[in-house]
Design a protein around this motif. Structure first.
Motif, PDB file in Angstrom:
ATOM      1  N   ASN A  46      -5.783  -2.302  -1.709  1.00 42.73           N
ATOM      2  CA  ASN A  46      -5.757  -0.974  -1.101  1.00 42.73           C
ATOM      3  C   ASN A  46      -4.668  -0.082  -1.703  1.00 42.73           C
ATOM      4  O   ASN A  46      -4.813   1.145  -1.732  1.00 42.73           O
ATOM      5  N   ALA A  47      -3.593  -0.708  -2.182  1.00 40.90           N
ATOM      6  CA  ALA A  47      -2.519   0.082  -2.784  1.00 40.90           C
ATOM      7  C   ALA A  47      -2.962   0.756  -4.066  1.00 40.90           C
ATOM      8  O   ALA A  47      -2.403   1.795  -4.447  1.00 40.90           O
ATOM      9  N   LEU A  48      -3.970   0.207  -4.730  1.00 41.56           N
ATOM     10  CA  LEU A  48      -4.444   0.753  -6.008  1.00 41.56           C
ATOM     11  C   LEU A  48      -5.772   1.476  -5.867  1.00 41.56           C
ATOM     12  O   LEU A  48      -6.479   1.697  -6.846  1.00 41.56           O
ATOM     13  N   MET A  49      -6.106   1.861  -4.633  1.00 40.92           N
ATOM     14  CA  MET A  49      -7.331   2.608  -4.364  1.00 40.92           C
ATOM     15  C   MET A  49      -7.008   4.002  -3.845  1.00 40.92           C
ATOM     16  O   MET A  49      -5.863   4.316  -3.517  1.00 40.92           O
ATOM     17  N   SER A  69      -1.254   6.007 -10.307  1.00 43.45           N
ATOM     18  CA  SER A  69      -0.545   7.221  -9.891  1.00 43.45           C
ATOM     19  C   SER A  69      -0.021   7.117  -8.466  1.00 43.45           C
ATOM     20  O   SER A  69       0.849   7.893  -8.063  1.00 43.45           O
ATOM     21  N   ASN A  70      -0.551   6.161  -7.703  1.00 44.77           N
ATOM     22  CA  ASN A  70      -0.057   5.976  -6.335  1.00 44.77           C
ATOM     23  C   ASN A  70       1.418   5.577  -6.335  1.00 44.77           C
ATOM     24  O   ASN A  70       2.153   5.905  -5.395  1.00 44.77           O
ATOM     25  N   ASP A  76       7.687  10.078  -5.523  1.00 54.06           N
ATOM     26  CA  ASP A  76       7.871  11.515  -5.673  1.00 54.06           C
ATOM     27  C   ASP A  76       7.580  12.279  -4.388  1.00 54.06           C
ATOM     28  O   ASP A  76       7.665  13.503  -4.369  1.00 54.06           O
ATOM     29  N   ASP A  77       7.240  11.554  -3.311  1.00 52.58           N
ATOM     30  CA  ASP A  77       6.910  12.211  -2.047  1.00 52.58           C
ATOM     31  C   ASP A  77       8.130  12.959  -1.520  1.00 52.58           C
ATOM     32  O   ASP A  77       9.173  12.352  -1.241  1.00 52.58           O
ATOM     33  N   MET A 259       0.707   0.991  -0.661  1.00 50.85           N
ATOM     34  CA  MET A 259       1.566   0.937  -1.833  1.00 50.85           C
ATOM     35  C   MET A 259       3.022   0.704  -1.411  1.00 50.85           C
ATOM     36  O   MET A 259       3.739  -0.088  -2.034  1.00 50.85           O
ATOM     37  N   ALA A 260       3.465   1.398  -0.365  1.00 47.38           N
ATOM     38  CA  ALA A 260       4.824   1.190   0.133  1.00 47.38           C
ATOM     39  C   ALA A 260       5.008  -0.237   0.644  1.00 47.38           C
ATOM     40  O   ALA A 260       6.065  -0.847   0.449  1.00 47.38           O
TER      41      ALA A 260
END
Length: 290
Positions: A46-49, A69-70, A76-77, A259-260
């Protein structure tokens, strides 16, 4: 001595049973390992979707296109400084682990070795703290920390948790089984309790200290409720608090959450892989019987 036919059959039956038993054990272990790895697979997947793929009706085993890019989007958030939260968690976990090991090991050594007529009473008081729910001491602890001006500071995050009754209990159990002959030899050389502890006991107890450090570090890294209350400013958020910020009443950023999560568990995986061989051995040395 002759071997009869029943003996041969019995021997073959035992050998066959041993092979089947080992095969069954390997199958059960493999199934357990796969079940254990499923959550990690889902996190990485799911982190790479994209959010559309994660919440889509059609299940996909792997991303259609890997969204590297995730990772950049996570760091960068502008609303959440995730790199800062990782640093805060690392500082809190490392300093908490160091402080707890020092304080609790000294307390456990004193209760196990220093003769004192009220030692058992003190030990019972320490055990009694394990029966007090955390919710009971949460508000008084926050009022105290707030009155000291430690809100949004490392002191407020670390100092209130520097003593653990359970860790103190484990250290006492371990030191009760530590060979007294080594300490007696140290005293013959003129060392006191502190010298014996620091120069003899600690160097010969590194396995147990490593096991306690692993457990304490994981607990410190995963702590959520206390950092949520004390870290009111985003600059003092730990990684668990930062994770919760991606889920609000209005929006849920699924790809950033996963991703976090994937990034935040990497330090724990490295710590566990590095120190795992001391975990079972260290707990076994406490003298606790199951």
């Amino acid at each position: 001595m002759t071997t009869t036919a029943p003996d041969v059959r019995e021997r073959k039956s035992r050998r066959r049973g041993g092979v089947l038993g080992n095969t069954g054990l390997y199958i059960a272990t493999s199934v357990a390992a796969l079940l254990f790895l499923i959550p990690f697979y889902l996190i990485v997947r799911n982190a790479l979707m994209t959010d559309q793929e994660i919440t889509g009706e059609n299940w996909k085993w792997f991303p259609t296109s890997i969204q590297w890019s995730n990772v950049r989007e996570l760091f960068d958030d502008p609303t959440v400084d995730f790199a800062r939260s990782l640093w805060n968690s690392a500082v809190v976990a490392v300093l908490s682990t160091t402080g707890i090991l020092l304080v609790c090991s000294l307390a456990g050594y004193g209760l196990a070795r220093i003769p004192y007529k009220h030692a058992n009473k003190v030990f019972y008081v320490v055990l009694a703290t394990l029966m007090v729910p955390t919710a009971v001491t949460f508000v008084p602890s926050f009022v105290l920390v707030s009155s000291l001006g430690w809100v949004d500071s490392y002191r407020g995050l670390i100092v209130p948790g520097l003593f653990s009754g359970f860790t103190c209990f484990l250290f006492r159990q371990y030191f009760l089984g530590f060979p007294k002959e080594l300490e007696e030899a140290a005293r013959v050389d003129g060392l006191g309790y502190w010298g014996a502890y620091w120069r003899v006991v600690v160097p010969n107890s590194l396995n147990f200290f490593a096991a306690m450090a692993t457990i304490t570090f994981i607990n410190g890294w995963n702590s959520f409720l206390w950092p949520l209350v004390i870290g009111q400013d985003p600059s003092s958020w730990t990684v668990q608090v930062a994770l919760s910020s991606y889920m609000t009443n209005q929006t849920v950023n699924y790809h950033l959450i996963f991703m976090a999560t994937a990034v935040s568990i990497l330090p724990l995986v490295f710590v566990f892989l590095f120190l795992q061989r001391w975990l079972v051995q260290g707990i076994a040395q406490t003298g606790i019987k199951g």
